[in-house]
Design a protein around this motif. Structure first.
Motif, PDB file in Angstrom:
ATOM      1  N   GLY A 379       0.831  -1.200   0.000  1.00  0.00           N
ATOM      2  CA  GLY A 379       0.000   0.000   0.000  1.00  0.00           C
ATOM      3  C   GLY A 379       0.861   1.244   0.000  1.00  0.00           C
ATOM      4  O   GLY A 379       0.472   2.285  -0.523  1.00  0.00           O
ATOM      5  N   MET A 380       2.052   1.135   0.578  1.00  0.00           N
ATOM      6  CA  MET A 380       3.051   2.196   0.477  1.00  0.00           C
ATOM      7  C   MET A 380       4.085   1.842  -0.591  1.00  0.00           C
ATOM      8  O   MET A 380       4.719   2.728  -1.164  1.00  0.00           O
ATOM      9  N   VAL A 381       4.260   0.551  -0.813  1.00  0.00           N
ATOM     10  CA  VAL A 381       5.259   0.047  -1.750  1.00  0.00           C
ATOM     11  C   VAL A 381       4.599  -0.944  -2.685  1.00  0.00           C
ATOM     12  O   VAL A 381       3.794  -1.767  -2.247  1.00  0.00           O
ATOM     13  N   ASP A 382       4.932  -0.885  -3.960  1.00  0.00           N
ATOM     14  CA  ASP A 382       4.476  -1.866  -4.945  1.00  0.00           C
ATOM     15  C   ASP A 382       5.660  -2.757  -5.291  1.00  0.00           C
ATOM     16  O   ASP A 382       6.555  -2.359  -6.046  1.00  0.00           O
ATOM     17  N   TYR A 383       5.679  -3.962  -4.747  1.00  0.00           N
ATOM     18  CA  TYR A 383       6.829  -4.850  -4.928  1.00  0.00           C
ATOM     19  C   TYR A 383       7.007  -5.302  -6.368  1.00  0.00           C
ATOM     20  O   TYR A 383       8.100  -5.694  -6.761  1.00  0.00           O
ATOM     21  N   SER A 384       5.958  -5.266  -7.140  1.00  0.00           N
ATOM     22  CA  SER A 384       6.090  -5.683  -8.536  1.00  0.00           C
ATOM     23  C   SER A 384       6.933  -4.704  -9.348  1.00  0.00           C
ATOM     24  O   SER A 384       7.333  -5.006 -10.469  1.00  0.00           O
ATOM     25  N   ASP A 385       7.229  -3.525  -8.776  1.00  0.00           N
ATOM     26  CA  ASP A 385       8.100  -2.576  -9.460  1.00  0.00           C
ATOM     27  C   ASP A 385       9.566  -2.985  -9.389  1.00  0.00           C
ATOM     28  O   ASP A 385      10.393  -2.435 -10.125  1.00  0.00           O
ATOM     29  N   PHE A 386       9.900  -3.928  -8.483  1.00  0.00           N
ATOM     30  CA  PHE A 386      11.318  -4.309  -8.386  1.00  0.00           C
ATOM     31  C   PHE A 386      11.507  -5.793  -8.073  1.00  0.00           C
ATOM     32  O   PHE A 386      12.617  -6.227  -7.792  1.00  0.00           O
ATOM     33  N   SER A 387      10.437  -6.576  -8.141  1.00  0.00           N
ATOM     34  CA  SER A 387      10.534  -8.006  -7.859  1.00  0.00           C
ATOM     35  C   SER A 387       9.798  -8.802  -8.932  1.00  0.00           C
ATOM     36  O   SER A 387       8.897  -8.289  -9.586  1.00  0.00           O
ATOM     37  N   VAL A 388      10.187 -10.062  -9.064  1.00  0.00           N
ATOM     38  CA  VAL A 388       9.521 -10.992  -9.973  1.00  0.00           C
ATOM     39  C   VAL A 388       8.786 -12.018  -9.122  1.00  0.00           C
ATOM     40  O   VAL A 388       9.386 -12.698  -8.293  1.00  0.00           O
ATOM     41  N   PHE A 389       7.462 -12.113  -9.307  1.00  0.00           N
ATOM     42  CA  PHE A 389       6.660 -13.071  -8.559  1.00  0.00           C
ATOM     43  C   PHE A 389       6.310 -14.243  -9.470  1.00  0.00           C
ATOM     44  O   PHE A 389       5.821 -14.037 -10.594  1.00  0.00           O
ATOM     45  N   VAL A 390       6.551 -15.450  -9.001  1.00  0.00           N
ATOM     46  CA  VAL A 390       6.208 -16.645  -9.778  1.00  0.00           C
ATOM     47  C   VAL A 390       5.510 -17.635  -8.866  1.00  0.00           C
ATOM     48  O   VAL A 390       5.824 -17.741  -7.680  1.00  0.00           O
ATOM     49  N   SER A 391       4.545 -18.347  -9.403  1.00  0.00           N
ATOM     50  CA  SER A 391       3.796 -19.326  -8.615  1.00  0.00           C
ATOM     51  C   SER A 391       4.607 -20.607  -8.457  1.00  0.00           C
ATOM     52  O   SER A 391       5.467 -20.930  -9.294  1.00  0.00           O
ATOM     53  N   VAL A 392       4.314 -21.329  -7.404  1.00  0.00           N
ATOM     54  CA  VAL A 392       5.004 -22.601  -7.165  1.00  0.00           C
ATOM     55  C   VAL A 392       4.730 -23.567  -8.312  1.00  0.00           C
ATOM     56  O   VAL A 392       5.631 -24.278  -8.771  1.00  0.00           O
ATOM     57  N   SER A 393       3.503 -23.577  -8.814  1.00  0.00           N
ATOM     58  CA  SER A 393       3.163 -24.516  -9.895  1.00  0.00           C
ATOM     59  C   SER A 393       3.963 -24.236 -11.159  1.00  0.00           C
ATOM     60  O   SER A 393       4.396 -25.155 -11.857  1.00  0.00           O
ATOM     61  N   ASP A 394       4.199 -22.954 -11.476  1.00  0.00           N
ATOM     62  CA  ASP A 394       4.974 -22.612 -12.670  1.00  0.00           C
ATOM     63  C   ASP A 394       6.461 -22.914 -12.485  1.00  0.00           C
ATOM     64  O   ASP A 394       7.121 -23.451 -13.380  1.00  0.00           O
ATOM     65  N   VAL A 395       6.988 -22.557 -11.326  1.00  0.00           N
ATOM     66  CA  VAL A 395       8.431 -22.630 -11.145  1.00  0.00           C
ATOM     67  C   VAL A 395       8.938 -24.072 -11.125  1.00  0.00           C
ATOM     68  O   VAL A 395      10.124 -24.323 -11.391  1.00  0.00           O
ATOM     69  N   LEU A 396       8.060 -25.028 -10.842  1.00  0.00           N
ATOM     70  CA  LEU A 396       8.487 -26.426 -10.800  1.00  0.00           C
ATOM     71  C   LEU A 396       8.416 -27.111 -12.168  1.00  0.00           C
ATOM     72  O   LEU A 396       8.760 -28.282 -12.285  1.00  0.00           O
ATOM     73  N   LYS A 397       8.012 -26.370 -13.185  1.00  0.00           N
ATOM     74  CA  LYS A 397       8.040 -26.911 -14.540  1.00  0.00           C
ATOM     75  C   LYS A 397       9.475 -26.847 -15.064  1.00  0.00           C
ATOM     76  O   LYS A 397      10.124 -25.800 -14.945  1.00  0.00           O
ATOM     77  N   PRO A 398      10.003 -27.901 -15.625  1.00  0.00           N
ATOM     78  CA  PRO A 398      11.386 -27.897 -16.120  1.00  0.00           C
ATOM     79  C   PRO A 398      11.625 -26.746 -17.102  1.00  0.00           C
ATOM     80  O   PRO A 398      10.830 -26.511 -18.015  1.00  0.00           O
ATOM     81  N   ASN A 399      12.700 -26.009 -16.863  1.00  0.00           N
ATOM     82  CA  ASN A 399      13.177 -24.909 -17.730  1.00  0.00           C
ATOM     83  C   ASN A 399      12.299 -23.657 -17.688  1.00  0.00           C
ATOM     84  O   ASN A 399      12.671 -22.638 -18.285  1.00  0.00           O
ATOM     85  N   TRP A 400      11.162 -23.717 -17.021  1.00  0.00           N
ATOM     86  CA  TRP A 400      10.252 -22.571 -17.078  1.00  0.00           C
ATOM     87  C   TRP A 400      10.880 -21.335 -16.449  1.00  0.00           C
ATOM     88  O   TRP A 400      10.852 -20.242 -17.035  1.00  0.00           O
ATOM     89  N   LEU A 401      11.441 -21.450 -15.252  1.00  0.00           N
ATOM     90  CA  LEU A 401      11.927 -20.283 -14.519  1.00  0.00           C
ATOM     91  C   LEU A 401      13.065 -19.598 -15.258  1.00  0.00           C
ATOM     92  O   LEU A 401      13.050 -18.368 -15.439  1.00  0.00           O
ATOM     93  N   LEU A 402      14.047 -20.362 -15.718  1.00  0.00           N
ATOM     94  CA  LEU A 402      15.198 -19.737 -16.372  1.00  0.00           C
ATOM     95  C   LEU A 402      14.796 -19.080 -17.690  1.00  0.00           C
ATOM     96  O   LEU A 402      15.296 -17.988 -18.026  1.00  0.00           O
ATOM     97  N   ASN A 403      13.903 -19.704 -18.424  1.00  0.00           N
ATOM     98  CA  ASN A 403      13.414 -19.079 -19.660  1.00  0.00           C
ATOM     99  C   ASN A 403      12.684 -17.772 -19.342  1.00  0.00           C
ATOM    100  O   ASN A 403      12.818 -16.776 -20.067  1.00  0.00           O
ATOM    101  N   HIS A 404      11.927 -17.771 -18.255  1.00  0.00           N
ATOM    102  CA  HIS A 404      11.198 -16.567 -17.860  1.00  0.00           C
ATOM    103  C   HIS A 404      12.171 -15.444 -17.487  1.00  0.00           C
ATOM    104  O   HIS A 404      11.994 -14.294 -17.925  1.00  0.00           O
ATOM    105  N   LEU A 405      13.181 -15.752 -16.722  1.00  0.00           N
ATOM    106  CA  LEU A 405      14.141 -14.725 -16.293  1.00  0.00           C
ATOM    107  C   LEU A 405      14.949 -14.198 -17.472  1.00  0.00           C
ATOM    108  O   LEU A 405      15.276 -13.009 -17.526  1.00  0.00           O
ATOM    109  N   ARG A 406      15.268 -15.062 -18.417  1.00  0.00           N
ATOM    110  CA  ARG A 406      16.042 -14.619 -19.588  1.00  0.00           C
ATOM    111  C   ARG A 406      15.208 -13.748 -20.530  1.00  0.00           C
ATOM    112  O   ARG A 406      15.757 -13.070 -21.403  1.00  0.00           O
ATOM    113  N   SER A 407      13.889 -13.750 -20.339  1.00  0.00           N
ATOM    114  CA  SER A 407      13.038 -12.943 -21.221  1.00  0.00           C
ATOM    115  C   SER A 407      13.047 -11.461 -20.842  1.00  0.00           C
ATOM    116  O   SER A 407      12.581 -10.627 -21.615  1.00  0.00           O
TER     117      SER A 407
END
Length: 483
Positions: A379-407
């Motif tokens: 409410g004072m800070v918007d964390y999405s302005d400086f953080s990347v949020f990913v769901s547990v279900s997505d991050v456990l998919k093979p190669n998903w996280l690294l491909n996302h970060l490289r984008s």
């Protein structure tokens, strides 16, 4: 003599063309002016803290009364800590150095807080009380105004170093921690509750306007139900879930899950960061894509760590290190976070940890993998302005996280770091004064905590008034209207 109906005289042809020209040009001018303003705004930093967006009233503050507790429950407890000499869990090299210095100075009125990372990460209790103990003439930048008549107060602050008490017990006799017999921490908890609940101030409000600092998830473990009506300053709600769930499983109970903690009454506060601040001007090339340092094996929600570890440990551009930022690990963490684009923040035993704030202070973009996380000062800070949020279900998919970060483009990552540089100060507790006695930074963590408590005041007052109207002997179910 001019005619009376001169308003109806037709315009000349040149005047008509001039009017039409102005009519066409004016909207275009306004359009280009607005477009230019929009471009200037877009080129500026997209992040502004709440206090920058909405001007703060310089005369606004929260009136705080400090409850009368014996010194043995706060600064005296620190004195006891520094008198210890042979405990391996509490001791660390830096604390042993401080211990010898403290003992040579005799009894200090305001001893330093431990540098041992196991304890230092929870040091909010020390800095908040230090602000309130600072002489009023020096507290010009504090949002909290200390009052000495409880009837003038908005809230009552309870000056118990609950985290230090718990950590000392865990270090001295961990086996007794969940017991009551032979548990010095329990004795201190009971002393605090007996003293506070016996006051007229508690009886008048039912404790709803009292403030406790419980940054360690196990702080005041034995008396959580008794202080649940109060405003609790916690790092997250992870330490409360099982307690609430147990209560809700009792079919005869009026309690439902999450009756003791709520975003409506409680305040999420930052861990104390353990790594030094890196300023944006000091930032250098980052050669690693993703960095993590911590324990591989955790419990409950932290089970995702082990799975992530197995997915990422051998990937190029990824560094996964096991350990904690003690004397050796601290230097590794500083180097790892400052040379990496992204820093992984998976849930541990609880949804968050000091690792998140170390990443922000290191300008390493946090990658938050914690579906149940609650964050300080939202409410004072918007964390999405400086953080990347990913769901547990997505991050456990093979190669998903690294491909996302490289984008993410270089421009996007640079913007994340600029935004982090803006918010770094609000996660800092240390005011740079011996014993924590001195003016706090106006934009620091302590003031932001009091601003969040100030936001709770209307709800606190409403709850107190509603409680007063109940007839004697009438009870209502204990519910928490959680968001």
């Amino acid at each position: 003599m001019a005619p009376k109906n001169n308003a109806l005289i037709p315009c000349s042809i040149p005047s008509l063309f001039l009017s039409l020209g102005l009519f066409c040009v004016l909207p275009l001018s306004i359009f280009f002016l607005l477009q230019s303003t929009h471009q200037q705004t877009s080129c500026s930093s997209p992040f502004l803290t709440f206090s920058q967006k909405i001007p703060q009233n310089p005369n606004q503050s929260i009136r705080v009364y400090v409850a009368d507790l014996p010194r043995s429950l706060n600064y005296g407890l620190l004195g006891k800590y520094w008198s210890l000499s042979d405990d391996s869990r509490l001791g660390s090299d830096v604390d042993n150095d401080i211990r010898s210095t403290v003992s040579s100075k005799g009894k200090l009125e305001f001893p330093p807080y431990p540098e041992n990372p196991l304890i230092k990460q929870y040091s909010a209790e020390y800095w908040i009380l230090g602000d309130l103990m600072t002489p009023e003439e020096l507290r010009t930048g504090s949002f909290a105004k200390r009052v000495f008549d409880v009837n003038e107060a908005d809230v009552v602050f309870v000056p118990f170093f609950a985290t230090l008490s718990a950590e000392m017990q865990l270090g001295m006799a961990k086996g007794a921690f969940r017991k009551k017999v032979g548990n010095e921490d329990y004795e201190r908890q009971k002393e605090v509750v007996d003293l506070i609940r016996g006051t007229d101030a508690w009886k008048r409000s039912g404790g709803r306007d009292h403030v406790f600092v419980l940054t360690d998830p196990v702080a005041m473990w034995h008396v959580k139900a008794e202080i649940a009506p109060a405003v609790l300053l916690v790092v997250d709600f992870g330490g409360w879930y099982r307690l609430d769930l147990k209560a809700s499983s009792d079919n005869t109970s009026d309690m439902i899950q999450h009756t003791q903690v709520s975003l409506l009454k409680d305040v999420i506060v930052p861990y104390t960061h353990l790594l030094p601040r890196l300023h944006l001007s000091e930032n250098q090339d980052r050669i690693t894509l993703l960095y993590f340092k911590g324990a591989k094996h955790r419990h409950r929600g932290g089970l995702v760590r082990e799975k992530l570890w197995d997915l990422l440990v051998n990937e190029p551009g990824v560094v996964m290190e096991e350990g904690f930022p003690n004397a050796t690990g601290r230097e590794q963490s500083i180097k790892g976070m400052r040379t990496s684009e992204f820093c992984l923040h998976p849930a541990g035993d609880t949804p968050t940890s000091c690792r998140l704030f170390d990443a922000v202070l290191s300008l390493c973009i946090p990658v938050i993998v914690s579906d149940n996380i609650e964050l300080p000062f939202e409410g004072m800070v918007d964390y999405s302005d400086f953080s990347v949020f990913v769901s547990v279900s997505d991050v456990l998919k093979p190669n998903w996280l690294l491909n996302h970060l490289r984008s993410f483009s270089k421009e996007q990552k640079d913007a994340f770091r600029r935004n982090m540089a803006h918010v770094q100060p609000i996660f800092e507790y240390d005011n740079g004064h011996p014993g924590g006695i001195g003016p706090v930074p106006p934009d620091g963590a302590v003031n932001h905590i009091w601003r969040k408590v100030h936001q709770k005041l209307p709800m606190i007052k409403e709850a107190i008034i509603r409680e007063k109207r109940k007839s004697p002997g009438v009870s209502i179910p204990l519910r928490c209207h959680c968001t």
